[in-house]
Design an enzyme around this catalytic site. Sequence first.
Site, PDB file in Angstrom:
ATOM      1  N   ASN A 100      76.081 106.307  38.458  1.00  0.00           N
ATOM      2  CA  ASN A 100      74.728 106.374  38.995  1.00  0.00           C
ATOM      3  C   ASN A 100      74.628 107.227  40.253  1.00  0.00           C
ATOM      4  O   ASN A 100      73.537 107.681  40.599  1.00  0.00           O
ATOM      5  CB  ASN A 100      74.240 104.957  39.300  1.00  0.00           C
ATOM      6  N   TYR A 131      69.099 119.700  40.309  1.00  0.00           N
ATOM      7  CA  TYR A 131      69.048 118.330  39.799  1.00  0.00           C
ATOM      8  C   TYR A 131      68.822 118.309  38.281  1.00  0.00           C
ATOM      9  O   TYR A 131      69.474 117.557  37.556  1.00  0.00           O
ATOM     10  CB  TYR A 131      67.929 117.587  40.525  1.00  0.00           C
ATOM     11  N   LYS A 170      71.377 116.771  35.524  1.00  0.00           N
ATOM     12  CA  LYS A 170      70.987 115.673  34.645  1.00  0.00           C
ATOM     13  C   LYS A 170      71.048 116.082  33.174  1.00  0.00           C
ATOM     14  O   LYS A 170      71.371 115.259  32.308  1.00  0.00           O
ATOM     15  CB  LYS A 170      69.583 115.184  35.021  1.00  0.00           C
ATOM     16  N   ILE A 215      60.611 106.192  38.998  1.00  0.00           N
ATOM     17  CA  ILE A 215      61.071 104.900  39.486  1.00  0.00           C
ATOM     18  C   ILE A 215      60.884 104.874  41.005  1.00  0.00           C
ATOM     19  O   ILE A 215      61.253 105.819  41.695  1.00  0.00           O
ATOM     20  CB  ILE A 215      62.557 104.662  39.143  1.00  0.00           C
TER      21      ILE A 215
END
Length: 244
Positions: free
Chosen positions: A81, A145, A149, A178
């Site tokens: 994570n 990013y 990912k 989120i």
Amino acid sequence: MVTGASRGIGKGIAQRFAQEGAKICLADVSEDPLRAAEKELKEQELEVIAIKTDVTDRNQVENTVNEIVQKWGRLDILVNNAGIIRDNLLFKMTDDDWNHVLNVHLTGSFLCSRAVQKHMVEQNYGRIINLSSTSALGNRGQANYSAAKAGLQGFTKTLAIELGKFGITCNAIAPGFIETDMTKATAARIGVDFEAFVEAARQQIPVGRTGKPEDIAHAALFFASEESSFVNGQVLYVAGGPKA
């Protein structure tokens, strides 16, 4: 072993797993938030240890994995994570912005997965869960990013192919919006109030709300379970709707 476990999604996953009876190692590079998370979970009478770990450092990763195995005798689940953001438009993005994000997300997941797999192979059982993102499909200001990912999704599928015969599954979760410190940082980057940022996101999400860390924790719990043994190499978008 949950990396980036001092806050946000990582902490939420660690807490949920511990509530189900798992023994959890919180691994994070940030000392103070890590100790605070450890204290909070221990006050809930959950079995956790905290080990400061830089996932981009092979020696630190291998030492953490060895410490877990020495303490508990095995390592069944790895949640990759740990992550950072260094958002910017391409023409403003520096070499360091690019390299640091790729190193933490991709190299970190590689080092952790390589370190745990030998123990999982020996015990003929394991679960590796990688945190991708809806940004894997592209997102303005996140070339680094998004690339990281998306790379994690290919990494996930390759590990699933290589490790499946040893009773090890590897799956990925791709969260949508989120509410975490990371999304607060994104709001700050673009110069908007966080509550307004959340509301704008909510209006685009079919279920009519934004996500919480526990939403990702529930998905991770499924991938970590023995019952998910025939689910391997999948990417689950947890985003409140079919469009990321």
